[in-house]
Structures are given as C-alpha cells and as structure tokens.
Design a protein around this motif. Structure first.
Motif, PDB file in Angstrom:
ATOM      1  N   PRO A  43      18.855 -61.558  19.336  1.00 11.64           N
ATOM      2  CA  PRO A  43      17.479 -61.811  18.575  1.00 11.64           C
ATOM      3  C   PRO A  43      16.542 -60.814  18.956  1.00 11.64           C
ATOM      4  O   PRO A  43      16.545 -60.516  20.196  1.00 11.64           O
ATOM      5  CB  PRO A  43      17.021 -63.002  19.164  1.00 11.64           C
ATOM      6  CG  PRO A  43      18.433 -63.833  19.420  1.00 11.64           C
ATOM      7  CD  PRO A  43      19.235 -62.643  19.894  1.00 11.64           C
ATOM      8  N   ALA A  44      15.522 -60.305  18.063  1.00 15.50           N
ATOM      9  CA  ALA A  44      14.628 -59.209  18.372  1.00 15.50           C
ATOM     10  C   ALA A  44      13.655 -59.788  19.719  1.00 15.50           C
ATOM     11  O   ALA A  44      13.583 -58.879  20.510  1.00 15.50           O
ATOM     12  CB  ALA A  44      13.650 -58.952  17.357  1.00 15.50           C
ATOM     13  N   LEU A  46      12.421 -58.786  25.470  1.00 18.56           N
ATOM     14  CA  LEU A  46      12.070 -59.009  26.905  1.00 18.56           C
ATOM     15  C   LEU A  46      13.015 -58.211  27.764  1.00 18.56           C
ATOM     16  O   LEU A  46      12.888 -58.020  28.853  1.00 18.56           O
ATOM     17  CB  LEU A  46      13.038 -60.587  26.674  1.00 18.56           C
ATOM     18  CG  LEU A  46      12.979 -61.118  28.314  1.00 18.56           C
ATOM     19  CD1 LEU A  46      11.607 -61.260  29.062  1.00 18.56           C
ATOM     20  CD2 LEU A  46      13.579 -62.515  28.310  1.00 18.56           C
ATOM     21  N   LEU A  47      14.453 -57.908  27.164  1.00 16.43           N
ATOM     22  CA  LEU A  47      15.119 -56.970  28.013  1.00 16.43           C
ATOM     23  C   LEU A  47      14.405 -55.520  28.258  1.00 16.43           C
ATOM     24  O   LEU A  47      14.777 -54.901  29.452  1.00 16.43           O
ATOM     25  CB  LEU A  47      16.549 -56.685  27.335  1.00 16.43           C
ATOM     26  CG  LEU A  47      17.379 -57.757  27.286  1.00 16.43           C
ATOM     27  CD1 LEU A  47      18.691 -57.351  26.556  1.00 16.43           C
ATOM     28  CD2 LEU A  47      18.010 -58.327  28.668  1.00 16.43           C
TER      29      LEU A  47
END
Length: 108
Positions: A26-27, A32-33
C-alpha cells in the motif's frame, strides 16, 4: 534465457506464496519506508532477532525454527533479483554507496 521452474518447497507450517509476497505494498506503507530506518547490522540485535524483524516486515511467518522462514526470505530475494520489472526500477535508483543511498541506508 528462460528461468526453469522452481521445485515447490514443502514446509512443515503454512508459508505465503512468493507471488503474493511480491505484490505492491500500500502507498502509505511505501511512504513510511521512506521515513524510517530498517533493521540492519548496526542495530543491537542478535542475528535470529534481526531475521525475525525482517521477516515480520515482509509478512513472512516465523515459527519455532528460522530455517523455513529464511528459505522463503531468500527465495523472495532471488525472485526479485530475477524479475525484469523490478530490475528496470532499480536501474533508475542511485548506485549502492552513493550519497543518495547513504541517506537511506546510513554508512556502508
């Protein structure tokens, strides 16, 4: 050259299909990454705990033995490395060890 089909591995516990693990995240998770540091060798963890952490991030279950989880992890890595689509995306990324890469991974 075409890659020969892999023999399906038999695990003692349920493991996810590699194709399912290769699906786009998911976007919000992708965003977050970009902002968090992933576990690496500089993190003060035992190797087994580092493996458990990486498997958790990748949705690979870990049972009492790490062997089967590591097999899934390395199979996933191998399939990503062999995937033309992902190689094309990596070709557009900075080279390992570059200044931009250091921002993401820290000193190498």
């Amino acid at each position: 050259a075409p890659v020969p089909p892999r023999d399906p591995s038999r695990y003692t516990k349920p493991m996810p299909d590699i194709e399912a693990l290769m699906q786009i995240w998911p976007a919000k998770f992708e965003e977050l990454l970009d902002t968090v540091r992933l576990p690496d060798a500089e993190l003060s963890l035992e190797l087994a705990d580092l493996v458990r952490s990486m498997c958790a991030i990748l949705d690979i279950p870990v049972y009492s033995s790490l062997t089967e989880s590591l097999h899934v992890l390395f199979t996933l890595y191998s399939d990503f490395k062999a995937n033309v689509h992902f190689q094309q995306q990596l070709d557009g990324m900075p080279a390992a060890g570059s200044a931009a890469d250091a921002d993401v991974w820290g000193p190498m």
